[in-house]
Design a protein around this motif. Structure first.
Motif, mmCIF file in Angstrom:
data_model
loop_
_atom_site.group_PDB
_atom_site.id
_atom_site.type_symbol
_atom_site.label_atom_id
_atom_site.label_comp_id
_atom_site.label_asym_id
_atom_site.label_seq_id
_atom_site.Cartn_x
_atom_site.Cartn_y
_atom_site.Cartn_z
ATOM 1 N N SER A 25 34.483 33.045 31.049
ATOM 2 C CA SER A 25 34.842 33.940 29.956
ATOM 3 C C SER A 25 35.164 35.328 30.475
ATOM 4 O O SER A 25 36.121 35.978 30.031
ATOM 5 C CB SER A 25 33.696 34.007 28.945
ATOM 6 N N TYR A 26 34.374 35.779 31.446
ATOM 7 C CA TYR A 26 34.602 37.113 32.010
ATOM 8 C C TYR A 26 35.943 37.184 32.750
ATOM 9 O O TYR A 26 36.734 38.106 32.548
ATOM 10 C CB TYR A 26 33.456 37.461 32.951
ATOM 11 N N VAL A 27 36.198 36.191 33.609
ATOM 12 C CA VAL A 27 37.431 36.203 34.401
ATOM 13 C C VAL A 27 38.658 36.061 33.510
ATOM 14 O O VAL A 27 39.626 36.832 33.613
ATOM 15 C CB VAL A 27 37.393 35.081 35.462
ATOM 16 N N ILE A 28 38.617 35.052 32.611
ATOM 17 C CA ILE A 28 39.771 34.839 31.726
ATOM 18 C C ILE A 28 39.955 36.030 30.793
ATOM 19 O O ILE A 28 41.083 36.453 30.515
ATOM 20 C CB ILE A 28 39.595 33.533 30.930
ATOM 21 N N GLY A 29 38.824 36.580 30.293
ATOM 22 C CA GLY A 29 38.917 37.744 29.409
ATOM 23 C C GLY A 29 39.575 38.916 30.093
ATOM 24 O O GLY A 29 40.437 39.591 29.516
ATOM 25 N N ASN A 30 39.161 39.165 31.348
ATOM 26 C CA ASN A 30 39.766 40.286 32.094
ATOM 27 C C ASN A 30 41.259 40.068 32.326
ATOM 28 O O ASN A 30 42.071 40.988 32.160
ATOM 29 C CB ASN A 30 39.050 40.471 33.433
ATOM 30 N N ARG A 31 41.591 38.852 32.758
ATOM 31 C CA ARG A 31 43.004 38.562 33.018
ATOM 32 C C ARG A 31 43.824 38.628 31.730
ATOM 33 O O ARG A 31 44.949 39.144 31.731
ATOM 34 C CB ARG A 31 43.145 37.182 33.671
ATOM 35 N N SER A 32 43.260 38.107 30.649
ATOM 36 C CA SER A 32 43.987 38.132 29.379
ATOM 37 C C SER A 32 44.149 39.563 28.876
ATOM 38 O O SER A 32 45.204 39.928 28.350
ATOM 39 C CB SER A 32 43.247 37.293 28.331
ATOM 40 N N THR A 33 43.085 40.353 29.040
ATOM 41 C CA THR A 33 43.157 41.761 28.629
ATOM 42 C C THR A 33 44.261 42.480 29.389
ATOM 43 O O THR A 33 45.052 43.241 28.820
ATOM 44 C CB THR A 33 41.817 42.470 28.864
ATOM 45 N N THR A 34 44.308 42.242 30.707
ATOM 46 C CA THR A 34 45.351 42.882 31.517
ATOM 47 C C THR A 34 46.735 42.430 31.078
ATOM 48 O O THR A 34 47.665 43.240 30.964
ATOM 49 C CB THR A 34 45.140 42.543 32.996
ATOM 50 N N SER A 35 46.868 41.125 30.827
ATOM 51 C CA SER A 35 48.165 40.586 30.420
ATOM 52 C C SER A 35 48.608 41.174 29.077
ATOM 53 O O SER A 35 49.759 41.577 28.910
ATOM 54 C CB SER A 35 48.083 39.064 30.324
ATOM 55 N N GLU A 37 47.512 43.968 27.735
ATOM 56 C CA GLU A 37 47.731 45.411 27.915
ATOM 57 C C GLU A 37 49.125 45.684 28.477
ATOM 58 O O GLU A 37 49.840 46.569 27.994
ATOM 59 C CB GLU A 37 46.662 45.981 28.842
ATOM 60 N N VAL A 38 49.493 44.919 29.511
ATOM 61 C CA VAL A 38 50.811 45.127 30.122
ATOM 62 C C VAL A 38 51.925 44.760 29.138
ATOM 63 O O VAL A 38 52.909 45.499 28.988
ATOM 64 C CB VAL A 38 50.942 44.290 31.412
ATOM 65 N N GLY A 39 51.750 43.621 28.451
ATOM 66 C CA GLY A 39 52.798 43.169 27.537
ATOM 67 C C GLY A 39 53.014 44.117 26.369
ATOM 68 O O GLY A 39 54.124 44.597 26.132
ATOM 69 N N ILE A 40 51.931 44.410 25.641
ATOM 70 C CA ILE A 40 52.061 45.281 24.467
ATOM 71 C C ILE A 40 52.318 46.713 24.891
ATOM 72 O O ILE A 40 53.145 47.419 24.306
ATOM 73 C CB ILE A 40 50.801 45.182 23.582
ATOM 74 N N GLY A 41 51.598 47.173 25.938
ATOM 75 C CA GLY A 41 51.781 48.562 26.398
ATOM 76 C C GLY A 41 53.206 48.820 26.838
ATOM 77 O O GLY A 41 53.800 49.848 26.489
ATOM 78 N N SER A 42 53.783 47.881 27.595
ATOM 79 C CA SER A 42 55.166 48.051 28.037
ATOM 80 C C SER A 42 56.123 48.061 26.849
ATOM 81 O O SER A 42 57.104 48.815 26.822
ATOM 82 C CB SER A 42 55.555 46.935 29.007
#
Length: 543
Positions: A25-35, A37-42
């Protein structure tokens, strides 16, 4: 308290699954958060940049139209008030965004105007007249008290305008008057709608702000905030000139995923420095990630319960081999370097033994990879220099030592002069190689107990350990050495490249403010260096 084998075995299965679930959950959550963040932020940054360009393009078009209109013979050699007024009324009819257009003589009297509003009035003291005598003038958004009383206003709300005015020259090239116009600020709502409405269909809770550079006033935004002063830290980041995104996390306030862009003009229109900020509440932006984490946790708990039941049923079959495995597992938990024993009595036990050995090996490899990833997260991928996160860690230790020794820290904020030209001329690959060489030269100019960090693009920050007596002199020596080094030619792929660098400096002392303020002062000093001719060092006066 003594536990039965079945209880212990089923509990161990449940704990293993829960731990694996938590890690997953921690690893997938971090990766999903980054993904996310990059997608919506961009996406937010791109929309902010598009809106900024549309605003500047619109202002460029309108100022160009007024300038072209001023070249007509009817204004250069006025043939009559009626003809001039007719031209102005036709302009307003064709482009309703022009709320008021007037032709002023060289003393500031309104000779002709749309709908004859202010006709015969002297407005020589207004900026729209005085500034136009110097050249094309575009003024920021403002209230027009006089026009508000004369123009139709069915809503009753305060009218806001943007000024555009140009000097009118006669055939001999002498100023014979001024052509001035007020543009209704309502056109910005049309620009907002064309960009933001489609965005709101995809993303919930999106807010858009256009902020004035003059006094940080919100020119366009939610009704409750329009006209108020924006104090968000992201505003300063946006005015660095880059279009990007950031997660705003301020104590006592909601968090936002924010995209931003800075309006630096279009073509020959210099722009008014409007900052476009588009943000979405973080809890909405990352809702899908939170749902995924909850799904993983619930699935993990259900899986743990299922394996606990299986363990309970199988415990009686595999008592003795499992006791050995349990004993070894306890040794592993205490940090001993042992291996899970194998068993030939039961095939299932043998597989379990092998699986546990593989698990231990994988966890060891994962721990090594995570350690490597943690180190990479603190360094710039291109140059290998520390990044902003590493800079913050360094400052925390450096400030503590400086307070103990009563010494100072000198901040050098620098960027390259001419780097954009190298990128445009030779390509990004050469530009990247140049940045790597610059990083090497900067490292060569500092000591082991100091830091050179890359903040992004061609911006670098150097933190020097300086004395309490003459910190500015010591910092200037290092800065001069840096400028000299950077000015030396750089040979890349057979091309001899030359760039310079501008440096802004500020000194932090134990009795002074925090390091964030010192870094901001150094950044301001950098811009003074850039405006003063570049390739030099400037100390912030407030330091």
């Amino acid at each position: 308290m003594s536990l039965s084998l079945r209880t212990l075995f089923s509990t161990a299965f449940a704990v293993i699954i829960i731990l694996l679930t938590a890690m997953l959950s921690y690893v997938i959550g971090n990766r999903s958060t980054t993904s996310v963040e990059v997608g919506i932020g961009s996406s937010l940054a791109a929309e902010a940049n598009q809106m900024s360009e549309k605003l500047d393009h619109f202002m460029w078009s309108r100022s160009g139209e007024i300038e072209v209109l001023s070249k007509l013979n009817a204004f250069q050699e006025p043939v009559g008030q009626v003809e001039v007024g007719g031209l102005l009324d036709q302009l307003k009819k064709s482009l309703p965004v022009f709320t008021w257009v007037g032709f002023l003589d060289k003393t500031g009297n309104v000779v002709a105007s749309t709908d004859q509003i202010l006709q015969g009035t002297n407005i020589s003291q207004r900026p729209v007249f005085q500034q136009a005598l110097k050249g094309t003038f575009v003024g920021d958004v403002h209230d027009a008290v006089l026009l508000s009383k004369l123009l139709p206003n069915p809503t009753g709300e305060a009218l806001q305008f943007v000024d555009v005015s140009v000097p009118v020259m006669d055939k001999q090239g002498q100023t014979s008057g001024v052509l001035a116009a007020h543009l209704s600020w309502e056109w910005s709502r049309e620009v907002e709608a064309s960009i933001v409405n489609p965005l709101k269909e995809r993303l919930k809770g999106v807010e858009v702000f256009v902020v004035s550079k003059k006094d940080d006033t919100i020119l366009l935004g939610p009704a409750a905030l329009t006209g108020k002063r924006m104090t968000d830290a992201v505003l300063q980041q946006a005015r660095s000139g880059n279009s990007s995104y950031v997660i705003e996390q301020e104590r006592g306030r909601d968090s936002y995923l924010t995209g931003y862009a800075y309006g630096d003009g279009y073509m020959n229109y210099p722009g008014l420095g409007w900052t476009v900020i588009i943000r979405q509440p973080a809890d909405i932006a990352f809702a899908s990630v939170h749902q995924l984490e909850r799904f993983i946790l619930i699935s993990g708990l259900l899986t743990a319960a299922a394996f606990a039941l299986i363990g309970w049923l199988l415990a009686g079959w595999i008592s003795r081999p499992l006791r050995d495995i349990t004993r070894t597992a306890d040794l592993l938990s205490s940090g001993a370097d042992v291996e899970i024993p194998s068993s030939t009595r039961f095939k299932d036990v043998a597989i379990l033994s092998a699986s546990l050995r593989g698990l231990v090996n994988n966890l060891t490899k994962t721990e090594t990879k995570l350690s490597y990833m943690s180190d990479m997260a603190l360094h710039d991928k291109l140059t290998g220099l520390p990044n902003r996160a590493a800079l913050d860690e360094f400052l925390a230790h450096a400030v503590s030592k400086a307070k103990q020794k009563r010494t100072t820290l000198s901040f050098l904020y620098m960027d390259l002069d001419g780097f954009k030209k190298v990128n445009d001329t030779f390509g990004h690959a050469v530009g990247d190689a140049l940045l790597q060489e610059v990083a090497f030269r900067l490292m060569d100019c500092t000591r082991d107990n100091e830091i050179v960090a890359r903040l992004g693009g061609d911006e670098f920050v150097i933190i020097l350990n300086t004395s309490a007596g003459k910190p500015m002199r010591e910092a200037e020596v290092v800065a001069s050495r840096i400028i000299s080094k950077i000015n030396q030619p750089i040979l890349i792929k057979g091309e001899e490249l030359r760039v310079g660098c501008s440096v802004g400096a500020a000194v932090w002392s134990p009795d002074g403010g925090d390091t964030v303020e010192t870094l901001r002062l150094a950044d301001e000093a950098l811009y003074i260096s850039k405006r003063s001719g570049k390739n030099r060092i400037t100390f912030e006066a407030a330091s």
